[in-house]
Design an enzyme around this catalytic site. Structure first.
Site, PDB file in Angstrom:
ATOM      1  N   LYS A  62      21.234  37.607  20.646  1.00 40.58           N
ATOM      2  CA  LYS A  62      21.626  36.155  20.069  1.00 40.58           C
ATOM      3  C   LYS A  62      21.756  35.404  21.951  1.00 40.58           C
ATOM      4  O   LYS A  62      22.004  34.599  20.988  1.00 40.58           O
ATOM      5  CB  LYS A  62      22.907  37.458  20.595  1.00 40.58           C
ATOM      6  CG  LYS A  62      24.295  38.612  19.266  1.00 40.58           C
ATOM      7  CD  LYS A  62      25.380  38.965  19.784  1.00 40.58           C
ATOM      8  CE  LYS A  62      25.230  39.985  18.959  1.00 40.58           C
ATOM      9  NZ  LYS A  62      26.319  40.665  18.714  1.00 40.58           N
ATOM     10  N   GLN A 106      29.605  43.317  23.435  1.00 41.12           N
ATOM     11  CA  GLN A 106      29.437  43.961  22.342  1.00 41.12           C
ATOM     12  C   GLN A 106      29.341  45.386  22.471  1.00 41.12           C
ATOM     13  O   GLN A 106      30.504  46.137  22.716  1.00 41.12           O
ATOM     14  CB  GLN A 106      27.749  44.160  22.571  1.00 41.12           C
ATOM     15  CG  GLN A 106      27.034  44.279  22.295  1.00 41.12           C
ATOM     16  CD  GLN A 106      26.864  43.721  20.760  1.00 41.12           C
ATOM     17  OE1 GLN A 106      26.346  42.706  20.629  1.00 41.12           O
ATOM     18  NE2 GLN A 106      26.613  44.457  19.716  1.00 41.12           N
ATOM     19  N   ASP A 129      33.693  36.178  17.549  1.00 37.96           N
ATOM     20  CA  ASP A 129      33.792  37.101  16.731  1.00 37.96           C
ATOM     21  C   ASP A 129      34.240  37.476  15.509  1.00 37.96           C
ATOM     22  O   ASP A 129      34.218  38.466  14.805  1.00 37.96           O
ATOM     23  CB  ASP A 129      33.476  39.189  17.524  1.00 37.96           C
ATOM     24  CG  ASP A 129      32.002  39.289  17.910  1.00 37.96           C
ATOM     25  OD1 ASP A 129      30.994  39.260  17.545  1.00 37.96           O
ATOM     26  OD2 ASP A 129      31.907  39.615  19.878  1.00 37.96           O
TER      27      ASP A 129
END
Ligand code: GUN
Length: 293
Positions: A62, A106, A129
């Site tokens: 990422k 995460q 997200d």
């Protein structure tokens, strides 16, 4: 049944890697224009708690993708002993930081930390997200803002290949908050008639067999059998399972499914690259919205 781009009895391969590269190039162009207009680049804060090996790979990819698109990433790597108060404090700082357009924590978090509580603390306008209940709710109400990256990536991939969704029957296998549930909402938004399957589903083969669109997000290697797939269906495989042999396989029996499907995503190189591309796209959109005030 759908029209499909089938050659002989073998499905067309949906090249997620190529489409993701196109999305990333688009984002990079928008980043340059944004930077010229606003004197700064979009910023993504990436928080990884502890040292989960799989998470480390995802997080590294990422950050690398951000750099390639010209997005600045800010890394935070608190140890797994971090307290809930400390982590909530970090999220609060990032919420207030004007250089940060996106915040990504995460998952999974180490045991003892409540992922829901942490996600709930993220400013929904920075929730790239798309996991915050506000963003889930907006998607459910047909007014999406920040959309979960994997489901959004599946929709984008279908669009790029001209796969019609409106009026189709779709079956989503897996009902997680990250993929299955938002995937069902995305397909519903796109005008599909959606069935969501999970561990309590009575007859999975027949639910899959009547679908024009199949999305597999279970996390069990090759659990969806090729023989279940309807002729000409579009199959999106979100699974990434490492076998003991080291081979990476999806949730769908790829070779057998390819004999019946009209389109199918490979693993790797299908849905996976789209997830990261949509994260960059969400971060860019968030920066634009925030700059517009
Ligand atoms: N863990 C597995 N997939 C994801 C994702 O898309 N976002 C975050 N934050 N964590 C994950």
């Amino acid at each position: 049944m759908l029209m499909h781009a089938k050659a002989g009895n073998s499905a067309a391969i949906l090249d997620g890697k190529a489409v993701a590269a196109r999305v990333r190039t688009e984002v990079a162009e928008k980043v340059r224009a944004f930077s010229a207009a606003h004197g700064r680049v979009p910023g993504l804060a990436v928080v990884q708690v502890g040292h989960n090996a799989a998470s480390s790979v995802y997080v590294r990819n990422k950050k690398k993708a951000c750099a390639e698109a010209g997005i600045e990433s800010f890394s935070f790597d608190p140890p797994e002993t971090v307290t809930r108060q400390e982590l909530l404090g970090l999220v609060e700082l990032l919420n207030k930081d004007s250089r940060v357009d996106g915040i990504l924590v995460q998952l999974p978090l180490p045991e003892g930390l409540d992922a829901n509580e942490i996600m709930d603390a993220i400013d929904p306008s920075k929730d790239v997200d798309g996991f915050h209940p506000t963003n889930t709710g907006l998607l459910a109400q047909k007014r999406p803002l920040l959309r979960p990256c994997t489901p959004f990536g599946v929709i984008r991939l279908a669009q790029e290949y001209g796969i019609k969704l409106a009026g189709t029957r779709s079956t989503v296998v897996g009902a997680s908050n990250i993929v299955g549930r938002p995937m069902a909402l995305e397909l519903l938004l796109a005008g599909s008639t959606v069935t969501v399957c999970h561990s309590r589903t009575r007859d999975l083969p027949s639910e899959v067999a009547r679908a024009d669109i199949v999305v597999a997000a279970i996390g069990k290697p090759e659990m969806i059998k090729g023989a279940w797939i309807a002729e000409g269906a579009a199959v999106f495989d979100v699974g990434m399972n490492r076998l003991d042999s080291g081979r990476l396989v999806g949730d769908v029996e790829f070779t057998a499914a390819s004999q019946r499907a009209g389109w199918i995503t490979p693993v790797p190189g299908g849905v996976g690259p789209m997830t990261i591309a949509m994260l960059l796209s969400n971060t860019m959109d968030s920066a634009l919205r925030r700059a517009a005030g």
